[in-house]
Design a protein around this motif. Structure first.
Motif, PDB file in Angstrom:
ATOM      1  N   LYS A 122      -9.138 -32.089   5.438  1.00 50.13           N
ATOM      2  CA  LYS A 122      -8.968 -32.865   4.440  1.00 50.13           C
ATOM      3  C   LYS A 122      -8.369 -32.059   2.978  1.00 50.13           C
ATOM      4  CE  LYS A 122     -12.369 -36.613   5.126  1.00 50.13           C
ATOM      5  NZ  LYS A 122     -13.421 -37.068   4.362  1.00 50.13           N
ATOM      6  N   TYR A 123      -9.099 -30.695   2.894  1.00 50.37           N
ATOM      7  CA  TYR A 123      -8.993 -30.233   1.743  1.00 50.37           C
ATOM      8  C   TYR A 123      -8.182 -28.772   1.801  1.00 50.37           C
ATOM      9  CZ  TYR A 123     -12.537 -33.426   0.527  1.00 50.37           C
ATOM     10  OH  TYR A 123     -13.368 -34.435   0.515  1.00 50.37           O
ATOM     11  N   THR A 124      -7.851 -28.403   2.894  1.00 53.41           N
ATOM     12  CA  THR A 124      -7.048 -27.271   3.442  1.00 53.41           C
ATOM     13  C   THR A 124      -5.884 -27.381   4.161  1.00 53.41           C
ATOM     14  OG1 THR A 124      -8.623 -26.399   5.113  1.00 53.41           O
ATOM     15  CG2 THR A 124      -9.153 -25.679   2.901  1.00 53.41           C
ATOM     16  N   ILE A 125      -4.913 -26.657   4.301  1.00 55.04           N
ATOM     17  CA  ILE A 125      -3.886 -26.655   5.211  1.00 55.04           C
ATOM     18  C   ILE A 125      -3.747 -25.098   5.946  1.00 55.04           C
ATOM     19  CG2 ILE A 125      -2.575 -28.379   3.975  1.00 55.04           C
ATOM     20  CD1 ILE A 125      -0.723 -26.095   3.066  1.00 55.04           C
ATOM     21  N   PHE A 126      -3.022 -25.283   7.056  1.00 57.71           N
ATOM     22  CA  PHE A 126      -2.921 -24.072   7.758  1.00 57.71           C
ATOM     23  C   PHE A 126      -1.740 -23.368   7.239  1.00 57.71           C
ATOM     24  CE2 PHE A 126      -0.266 -22.063  11.244  1.00 57.71           C
ATOM     25  CZ  PHE A 126      -1.151 -21.238  11.886  1.00 57.71           C
ATOM     26  N   ASP A 127      -1.615 -21.957   7.193  1.00 56.07           N
ATOM     27  CA  ASP A 127      -0.881 -21.453   6.646  1.00 56.07           C
ATOM     28  C   ASP A 127      -1.000 -20.020   7.295  1.00 56.07           C
ATOM     29  OD1 ASP A 127       1.220 -20.058   5.152  1.00 56.07           O
ATOM     30  OD2 ASP A 127      -0.244 -19.412   3.467  1.00 56.07           O
ATOM     31  N   ARG A 128       0.215 -19.655   8.284  1.00 58.69           N
ATOM     32  CA  ARG A 128      -0.042 -18.453   8.933  1.00 58.69           C
ATOM     33  C   ARG A 128      -0.003 -17.038   8.150  1.00 58.69           C
ATOM     34  NH1 ARG A 128       5.555 -16.512  10.413  1.00 58.69           N
ATOM     35  NH2 ARG A 128       6.869 -18.147   9.390  1.00 58.69           N
ATOM     36  N   LYS A 129       0.372 -16.940   6.827  1.00 59.76           N
ATOM     37  CA  LYS A 129       0.519 -15.988   5.849  1.00 59.76           C
ATOM     38  C   LYS A 129      -0.903 -15.460   5.381  1.00 59.76           C
ATOM     39  CE  LYS A 129       3.910 -17.325   3.653  1.00 59.76           C
ATOM     40  NZ  LYS A 129       4.377 -18.503   3.958  1.00 59.76           N
ATOM     41  N   GLU A 130      -2.009 -16.585   5.472  1.00 60.56           N
ATOM     42  CA  GLU A 130      -3.152 -16.334   4.866  1.00 60.56           C
ATOM     43  C   GLU A 130      -3.977 -15.345   5.662  1.00 60.56           C
ATOM     44  OE1 GLU A 130      -4.409 -17.309   1.737  1.00 60.56           O
ATOM     45  OE2 GLU A 130      -2.327 -17.558   1.133  1.00 60.56           O
ATOM     46  N   LYS A 131      -5.108 -14.732   5.128  1.00 62.51           N
ATOM     47  CA  LYS A 131      -6.047 -14.070   6.053  1.00 62.51           C
ATOM     48  C   LYS A 131      -6.775 -14.862   6.956  1.00 62.51           C
ATOM     49  CE  LYS A 131      -9.087 -10.350   4.762  1.00 62.51           C
ATOM     50  NZ  LYS A 131      -9.652  -9.630   3.698  1.00 62.51           N
ATOM     51  N   LYS A 132      -7.487 -16.053   6.724  1.00 61.13           N
ATOM     52  CA  LYS A 132      -8.012 -16.846   7.604  1.00 61.13           C
ATOM     53  C   LYS A 132      -7.390 -17.869   7.983  1.00 61.13           C
ATOM     54  CE  LYS A 132     -12.626 -15.568   6.580  1.00 61.13           C
ATOM     55  NZ  LYS A 132     -14.079 -16.194   6.195  1.00 61.13           N
ATOM     56  N   TYR A 133      -5.943 -18.023   7.820  1.00 63.85           N
ATOM     57  CA  TYR A 133      -4.874 -19.006   8.356  1.00 63.85           C
ATOM     58  C   TYR A 133      -5.099 -20.392   7.570  1.00 63.85           C
ATOM     59  CZ  TYR A 133      -4.084 -15.484  11.931  1.00 63.85           C
ATOM     60  OH  TYR A 133      -3.877 -14.588  12.707  1.00 63.85           O
TER      61      TYR A 133
END
Length: 110
Positions: A77-88
């Motif tokens: 609900k509150y986060t999205i996947f991002d391949r550039k982030e440390k924990k995705y």
């Protein structure tokens, strides 16, 4: 420097974009409300079309693929996947126009 391109106090230092690293409880409440509102609209449209005996591929696909607000995990609900982030994962509020687009599906396992 002098002239039209001199530094102003806001440009000379500090963060330019002041986005907090997590959502406030009020932003979370509004996000849940938006998700529930979309679920309500989909159910109303589906019921109205069912009364007329019409089936729409878009509505049927939404109902099959997208989880409702109650079925979603708080992480989704509150986060999205991002391949550039440390924990995705990154906060949904860091996505441009996060109030207007649906981010209900994320890759499994992240």
């Amino acid at each position: 420097m002098f002239g039209p391109f001199r530094l102003t106090p806001s440009l000379s230092g500090g963060l330019l974009w002041k986005i907090p690293w997590r959502l406030s409880k009020h932003q979370k409440a509004r996000q849940r409300h938006r998700l529930r509102h979309v679920d309500k609209v989909v159910s109303i449209v589906n019921n109205a079309l069912a009364k007329q005996g019409i089936k729409t591929a878009a509505v049927e696909r939404w109902k099959e693929e997208m989880p409702t607000e109650e079925e979603m995990l708080p992480k989704d609900k509150y986060t999205i996947f991002d391949r550039k982030e440390k924990k995705y994962r990154k906060g949904i509020h860091k996505l441009p126009k996060w109030t207007r687009i649906s981010q209900r599906l994320n890759p499994p396992g992240y």
